[in-house]
Motif scaffolding. Structure first.
Motif, short mmCIF file in Angstrom:
data_model
loop_
_atom_site.label_atom_id
_atom_site.label_comp_id
_atom_site.label_asym_id
_atom_site.label_seq_id
_atom_site.Cartn_x
_atom_site.Cartn_y
_atom_site.Cartn_z
N VAL A 255 0.84 -1.20 0.00
CA VAL A 255 0.00 0.00 0.00
C VAL A 255 0.88 1.25 0.00
O VAL A 255 0.60 2.21 -0.73
CB VAL A 255 -0.94 -0.01 1.22
CG1 VAL A 255 -1.59 1.36 1.41
CG2 VAL A 255 -2.01 -1.08 1.06
N ARG A 256 1.92 1.23 0.80
CA ARG A 256 2.84 2.38 0.82
C ARG A 256 3.55 2.56 -0.51
O ARG A 256 3.74 3.67 -0.99
CB ARG A 256 3.86 2.20 1.95
CG ARG A 256 3.27 2.37 3.34
CD ARG A 256 4.25 1.92 4.39
NE ARG A 256 3.68 2.00 5.74
CZ ARG A 256 4.07 1.27 6.77
NH1 ARG A 256 5.03 0.35 6.60
NH2 ARG A 256 3.50 1.40 7.95
N ARG A 257 3.94 1.44 -1.09
CA ARG A 257 4.62 1.51 -2.39
C ARG A 257 3.71 2.09 -3.46
O ARG A 257 4.11 2.96 -4.25
CB ARG A 257 5.09 0.11 -2.80
CG ARG A 257 5.90 0.10 -4.10
CD ARG A 257 6.27 -1.32 -4.47
NE ARG A 257 5.12 -2.13 -4.80
CZ ARG A 257 4.49 -2.11 -5.99
NH1 ARG A 257 4.91 -1.29 -6.95
NH2 ARG A 257 3.45 -2.87 -6.20
N LEU A 258 2.44 1.65 -3.47
CA LEU A 258 1.51 2.14 -4.48
C LEU A 258 1.13 3.59 -4.24
O LEU A 258 0.75 4.32 -5.17
CB LEU A 258 0.25 1.27 -4.47
CG LEU A 258 0.43 -0.19 -4.94
CD1 LEU A 258 -0.84 -1.00 -4.68
CD2 LEU A 258 0.82 -0.24 -6.40
N ALA A 259 1.23 4.04 -2.96
CA ALA A 259 0.86 5.42 -2.64
C ALA A 259 1.95 6.43 -2.99
O ALA A 259 1.69 7.63 -3.04
CB ALA A 259 0.52 5.53 -1.15
N LYS A 260 3.17 5.97 -3.22
CA LYS A 260 4.24 6.88 -3.56
C LYS A 260 3.99 7.53 -4.90
O LYS A 260 3.61 6.86 -5.87
CB LYS A 260 5.59 6.13 -3.59
CG LYS A 260 6.11 5.73 -2.23
CD LYS A 260 7.45 5.05 -2.35
CE LYS A 260 8.02 4.66 -0.99
NZ LYS A 260 9.34 3.96 -1.12
N PRO A 261 4.19 8.84 -4.98
CA PRO A 261 3.99 9.53 -6.29
C PRO A 261 5.00 9.05 -7.31
O PRO A 261 6.16 8.79 -7.01
CB PRO A 261 4.19 10.99 -5.93
CG PRO A 261 5.02 10.99 -4.69
CD PRO A 261 4.64 9.77 -3.93
N LYS A 262 4.52 8.87 -8.50
CA LYS A 262 5.41 8.46 -9.59
C LYS A 262 6.15 9.66 -10.16
O LYS A 262 5.54 10.72 -10.40
CB LYS A 262 4.58 7.78 -10.69
CG LYS A 262 3.92 6.48 -10.26
CD LYS A 262 3.17 5.84 -11.39
CE LYS A 262 2.52 4.54 -10.94
NZ LYS A 262 1.76 3.91 -12.06
N LEU A 263 7.43 9.52 -10.29
CA LEU A 263 8.25 10.62 -10.80
C LEU A 263 8.23 10.65 -12.32
O LEU A 263 8.10 9.65 -12.98
CB LEU A 263 9.69 10.44 -10.29
CG LEU A 263 9.82 10.44 -8.75
CD1 LEU A 263 11.29 10.24 -8.36
CD2 LEU A 263 9.33 11.77 -8.17
#
Length: 263
Positions: A255-263
């Protein structure tokens, strides 16, 4: 195109309203296989009599009584935190099962995995004995004891490869027809898990080919699990996959990984 002469006949009945016209009731045989809740409990503590207190004789204090019984309506409910449930119908005399009384009164119980190797002991403990009978002794089972449950430790089946220590959460009492229809659905939170080393694979999975769990079918039939297959949901993201595995840590990580904004 199908017509009335080619459509297969389908049986239909309304439980309690219309007869199924079969020699044996098919309901339980439809809901298969069902895990077995082999539940162990202790009786609630009781105070010594006034006469024994006057004598200051600690040896007369009643010891907790041990109980063990299988329930064919058992399952896990969720995994974070883990909860399990078992359902116990009333006895043929309309009384509540000893397991339910003990779990409610003491606030704890243990689930023991029922296996092929222990099948005769499971069956022996299914008998309805008088309250206070120790089914461990009846079935010739060696005991070990819970580690973290409060109060008097709860006996566990030493030979069972997996055990859950559970704290009682609640009971949902579903009304039914007398004498046995009314059922107590007992819910507990799993606070301790025991798994035998020999039951694990080299990569750390519980191996059902080694444990050979028993499952309840309909009528007087049982099954034993020895073969498995895997399927992965197409397109499932990491969090969903982690949830299917029952891994709270991996769910949070994904969930944390998917919540990170994509650069």
């Amino acid at each position: 195109m199908l017509n009335a002469t080619t459509v297969p006949s389908i049986m239909f009945y309304q439980p309690g309203k219309t007869p199924h016209n079969l020699p044996h009731d098919p309901f339980k045989a439809c809901v298969v296989p069902r895990p077995i809740g082999w539940i162990s409990t202790v009786s609630p503590p009781t105070l010594p009599s006034s006469s024994s207190r006057n004598r200051n004789d600690a040896t007369t204090t009643p010891k907790p009584q041990h109980n063990l019984a299988p329930y064919s309506q058992f399952n896990n409910l969720t995994f974070d935190p883990p909860y399990v449930m078992f359902a116990a119908n009333q006895t043929s005399t309309g009384t509540r099962k000893d397991t339910v009384r003990n779990a409610e009164a003491t606030g704890k119980f243990v689930w023991n995995l029922a296996t092929w190797d222990l099948r005769q002991a499971v069956n022996a403990t299914a008998q309805q004995f008088a309250y206070g009978t120790d089914e461990f002794l009846v079935a010739g089972l060696e005991k070990e004891y819970s580690h973290i449950l409060p109060g008097d430790p709860v006996p566990m089946v030493k030979a069972s490869p997996a055990k859950f220590e559970c704290v009682y959460h609640s009971t949902v009492r579903l009304p039914g027809n007398p004498p046995m229809g009314t059922v107590d659905v007992v819910i507990g939170r799993v606070v301790g898990v025991h798994i035998a080393d020999w039951a694990l694979t080299k990569d750390g999975r519980l191996d059902v080919k080694k444990t050979k769990p028993m499952a309840r079918l309909g009528y007087y039939e049982y099954a034993v699990v020895t073969e498995t297959f895997e399927m992965v949901i197409p397109g499932a993201d990491g969090a969903i996959s982690a949830g299917l595995e029952g891994s709270p840590a991996r769910v949070l990580e994904e969930v944390r990984r998917l919540a990170k904004p994509k650069l």
